[in-house]
Design a protein around this motif. Structure first.
Motif: not given
Length: 252
Positions: A32-61
Motif C-alpha cells: 500500500i502506497h501511503i505517502l506519495q511524493n511528499i515535499n515539505l519544509e519547516i524553517y527555523p522559528g516557524e509553526l507549521v501544521c499538517l492537516l487532513g482527515g483520518n487515513a490521509s497519511g498525517k501520522s505516517t508523515t
C-alpha cells in the motif's frame, strides 16, 4: 483538489535553509502506497501544521520524520543533514522531540520523573535545572503535582506533561501528533495558546492536527494531505480563506 502529478508550492522569502525538508518522500506499508511524493519544509522559528482527515497519511508523515518508518524513496533532511537512514535515537539526539498522540506519559512515574525522562540525553545539569523551572512556569499546574503519578492526572494535565517533557530535551524542532485529540474545547484552546507561546519563545513546531481551524489560527503555514498527497500548501491565513479548504475541512 489539485493535479495528481504535482504538489502545490509555498513561496517562502526566508534566506536561511530549512530546519527540516522532505523531498519526494514515498512510503509504503507492504504493497500500500501511503505517502506519495511528499515535499515539505519547516524553517527555523516557524509553526507549521499538517492537516487532513483520518487515513490521509498525517501520522505516517510524522513517523517518517522521526525514523519510525523508513521511506522507500526520497530524502529527509534535518539541519542540512540527510537522515532518512538514521535511527530515531539519532534524530532525537540532533534536536527533534515529539509529543505523541494520546500523550503516552509514564503513568507509574511521578510528574517530576516524567520531566527528567525528557532530559535523559542531557549532561548540562545546571541548564537542565533552569529548563525545569521554565517548564514549571509555563505549566504551573504541573508544579502543584510534581510528586503525583502520571496516571492520576486529568487528560489536560497529561497533555501538559507530555509537552513539558518534550521541552526538557531543548528541542530544535517540536513534533506534535494531534495535540487536541481527546481534550475538552476549553482545554484545546489552552493547549494551543501554550503551543503558540512555545513557538514565540523560539522553538520551531510541526503540528499534525485534524482541528484545522485551531491549527491555522496559530500557524505560519500549513499543508493539507489527502490520501497520501499534499493537495494544498500555503500561508495559514490564506488557507483559512481558501474556498476549497473552507468546504472540505473548515465546515463552511
Amino acid at each position: 483538489m489539485n493535479d495528481q502529478n504535482s504538489q502545490p508550492k509555498i513561496e517562502n522569502s526566508q534566506s536561511t535553509p530549512p530546519l527540516l525538508r522532505l523531498t519526494d518522500v514515498n512510503t509504503f506499508y507492504g504493497p500500500i502506497h501511503i505517502l506519495q511524493n511528499i515535499n515539505l519544509e519547516i524553517y527555523p522559528g516557524e509553526l507549521v501544521c499538517l492537516l487532513g482527515g483520518n487515513a490521509s497519511g498525517k501520522s505516517t508523515t510524522l513517523k517518517t520524520i522521526l525514523g519510525i518508518v523508513t521511506p522507500a524513496g526520497g530524502t529527509v533532511e534535518f539541519q542540512g543533514e540527510t537522515v532518512q537512514d538514521q535511527p530515531t535515537s539519532y534524530r532525537i539526539e540532533q534536536g527533534m522531540a515529539v509529543v505523541p498522540e494520546n500523550r503516552r506519559i509514564f503513568g507509574d512515574m511521578s510528574v517530576h520523573e516524567n520531566l527528567l525522562m525528557g532530559a535523559y540525553l542531557r549532561t548540562d545539569h545546571q541548564q537542565m535545572k533552569q529548563d525545569l523551572e521554565r517548564v514549571l512556569e509555563l505549566f504551573p499546574r504541573l508544579k502543584e503535582r510534581l510528586k503525583q503519578f502520571g496516571s492520576t492526572l486529568s487528560g489536560g494535565e497529561q497533555q501538559m506533561l507530555a509537552m513539558a517533557r518534550a521541552l526538557m530535551s531543548r528541542p530544535k524542532l517540536l513534533l506534535m501528533d494531534e495535540p487536541s485529540m481527546g481534550l475538552a474545547p476549553i482545554l484545546v484552546e489552552q493547549s494551543f495558546e501554550i503551543i503558540q507561546q512555545i513557538n514565540r519563545e523560539g522553538t520551531s513546531v510541526f503540528m499534525v492536527e485534524q482541528n484545522a481551524n485551531m491549527a491555522l489560527s496559530i500557524a505560519n503555514r500549513g499543508y493539507v494531505l489527502q490520501t497520501g498527497r499534499i493537495v494544498l500548501a500555503d500561508k495559514a491565513k490564506n488557507l483559512l480563506n481558501n474556498e476549497q479548504m473552507r468546504h472540505a475541512y473548515l465546515g463552511h
